[in-house]
Write a protein that holds these residues in place. Structure first.
Motif, mmCIF file in Angstrom:
data_model
loop_
_atom_site.group_PDB
_atom_site.id
_atom_site.type_symbol
_atom_site.label_atom_id
_atom_site.label_comp_id
_atom_site.label_asym_id
_atom_site.label_seq_id
_atom_site.Cartn_x
_atom_site.Cartn_y
_atom_site.Cartn_z
ATOM 1 N N UNK A 160 0.796 -1.070 0.109
ATOM 2 C CA UNK A 160 0.067 0.160 0.110
ATOM 3 C C UNK A 160 0.840 1.128 0.139
ATOM 4 N N UNK A 161 2.012 1.219 0.879
ATOM 5 C CA UNK A 161 2.813 2.411 0.874
ATOM 6 C C UNK A 161 3.356 2.668 -0.594
ATOM 7 N N UNK A 162 3.846 1.558 -1.242
ATOM 8 C CA UNK A 162 4.483 1.645 -2.532
ATOM 9 C C UNK A 162 3.659 2.401 -3.847
ATOM 10 N N UNK A 163 2.069 1.817 -3.429
ATOM 11 C CA UNK A 163 1.089 2.398 -4.369
ATOM 12 C C UNK A 163 0.798 3.790 -4.262
ATOM 13 N N UNK A 164 0.589 3.853 -2.880
ATOM 14 C CA UNK A 164 0.458 5.452 -2.536
ATOM 15 C C UNK A 164 1.638 6.411 -2.921
ATOM 16 N N UNK A 165 2.734 5.848 -2.806
ATOM 17 C CA UNK A 165 3.901 6.639 -3.303
ATOM 18 C C UNK A 165 4.144 6.823 -4.724
ATOM 19 N N UNK A 166 3.569 5.650 -5.480
ATOM 20 C CA UNK A 166 3.608 5.817 -6.948
ATOM 21 C C UNK A 166 2.436 6.820 -7.407
ATOM 22 N N UNK A 167 1.348 6.750 -6.920
ATOM 23 C CA UNK A 167 0.277 7.708 -7.204
ATOM 24 C C UNK A 167 0.754 9.066 -6.811
ATOM 25 N N UNK A 168 1.235 9.456 -5.971
ATOM 26 C CA UNK A 168 1.851 10.699 -5.683
ATOM 27 C C UNK A 168 2.809 11.357 -6.586
ATOM 28 N N UNK A 169 3.721 10.385 -6.919
ATOM 29 C CA UNK A 169 4.888 10.686 -7.899
ATOM 30 C C UNK A 169 4.445 10.410 -9.270
ATOM 31 N N UNK A 170 3.077 10.092 -9.746
ATOM 32 C CA UNK A 170 2.964 9.637 -11.241
ATOM 33 C C UNK A 170 3.008 10.759 -12.173
ATOM 34 N N UNK A 171 2.568 11.966 -11.810
ATOM 35 C CA UNK A 171 2.531 12.966 -12.689
ATOM 36 C C UNK A 171 3.746 13.853 -12.564
ATOM 37 N N UNK A 172 4.292 14.208 -11.426
ATOM 38 C CA UNK A 172 5.174 15.098 -11.155
ATOM 39 C C UNK A 172 6.486 14.828 -10.369
ATOM 40 N N UNK A 173 6.558 13.273 -9.950
ATOM 41 C CA UNK A 173 7.724 12.641 -9.299
ATOM 42 C C UNK A 173 8.805 12.402 -10.284
ATOM 43 N N UNK A 174 10.078 12.223 -9.602
ATOM 44 C CA UNK A 174 11.271 11.787 -10.298
ATOM 45 C C UNK A 174 11.148 10.544 -10.963
ATOM 46 N N UNK A 175 11.562 10.101 -12.288
ATOM 47 C CA UNK A 175 11.449 9.113 -12.847
ATOM 48 C C UNK A 175 11.913 7.776 -12.086
ATOM 49 N N UNK A 176 12.998 8.192 -11.133
ATOM 50 C CA UNK A 176 13.369 6.781 -10.479
ATOM 51 C C UNK A 176 12.641 6.471 -9.372
ATOM 52 N N UNK A 177 11.914 7.682 -8.792
ATOM 53 C CA UNK A 177 11.044 7.155 -7.747
ATOM 54 C C UNK A 177 9.777 6.640 -8.152
ATOM 55 N N UNK A 178 9.336 7.166 -9.517
ATOM 56 C CA UNK A 178 8.187 6.540 -9.964
ATOM 57 C C UNK A 178 8.434 4.912 -10.166
ATOM 58 N N UNK A 179 9.501 4.584 -10.905
ATOM 59 C CA UNK A 179 10.019 3.443 -11.295
ATOM 60 C C UNK A 179 10.130 2.443 -9.965
#
Length: 226
Positions: free
Chosen positions: A15-34
């Motif tokens: 769940x933490x990973x999923x939330x982190x991705x959703x928060x980074x999906x549009x504006x986050x750094x590519x490595x964080x998204x990945x």
């Protein structure tokens, strides 16, 4: 397989990973998204380990191929076709899992998904360009996977809960991919990325749930042509 506390820890990390991705999906750094995008699928794979029976092994393979597809699709547009191929193989793996439960053709249940495959291909075709053939093949494969999940309903080999989980997962996957295809090949849909990912994770979780129980060995399900 992990149970109890171990499962709860994996669920929390996922769940933490999923939330982190959703928060980074549009504006986050590519490595964080990945990294965050990979976490939910890694947790599902760990939750399934070790897959002891044929059904579970095919589902495990599908989860692993989906993780590969996740990574490839987030590396950049030039990796779209390999990512599509990884997900196509994931659907082949899920189809193979469902065929271990029953090979009954269930033509009546196949008809809605045949119509879906044809209508989706026709609808998407004008915007596909060079991707027309691979996307049409992908549509056919995911519709076949969904048909085979429907064919399992009411057969021996899986509990009723597991059958419903597998079918729900297949349907959710089809809806998620349908939204993705509309966004990529028809027109952008504001906020669609969040719905696509939530439906996708729900689909994978549902399919994984269907592989958690011990399998029966149906004597006649594989021979029914009903």
């Amino acid at each position: 397989m992990l149970t109890g506390g171990g499962s709860r820890i994996l669920a929390g990390v996922g769940v933490v990973g999923a939330v982190g991705f959703l928060l980074a999906m549009d504006t986050g750094r590519p490595e964080v998204r990945l990294m965050t995008k990979a976490v939910p699928m890694l947790c599902l794979l760990l939750w399934q380990w070790p897959p002891r029976e044929r059904y579970a092994r095919w589902v495990f393979a599908g989860l692993g191929l989906s993780l590969l597809g996740d990574v490839l699709l987030d590396l950049g547009p030039e990796f779209f076709l390999p990512g599509l191929g990884a997900f196509l193989l994931a659907h082949v793996s899920y189809t193979a899992a469902y065929l271990t439960v029953t090979r009954g053709l269930q033509w009546v249940r196949a008809l809605p998904f045949l119509l879906l495959a044809v209508s989706a291909s026709v609808f998407l075709w004008p915007g596909l360009g060079d991707m027309a053939l691979p996307v049409s093949v992908y549509v056919a494969v995911i519709c076949t996977m969904t048909w085979r999940a429907a064919a399992m309903l009411g057969t021996p080999g899986l509990s009723r809960l597991e059958q419903r989980a597998a079918f729900a997962g297949a349907l959710l996957f089809a809806v998620s991919d349908g939204l993705l295809a509309i966004r990529l090949f028809v027109q952008p849909v504001p906020g669609a990325g969040y719905a696509i990912m939530l439906l996708y994770w729900a689909a994978q979780l549902s399919i994984a749930v269907s592989a958690r129980g011990p399998r029966a060995h149906p004597a006649s399900a594989g021979h029914s042509l009903a």
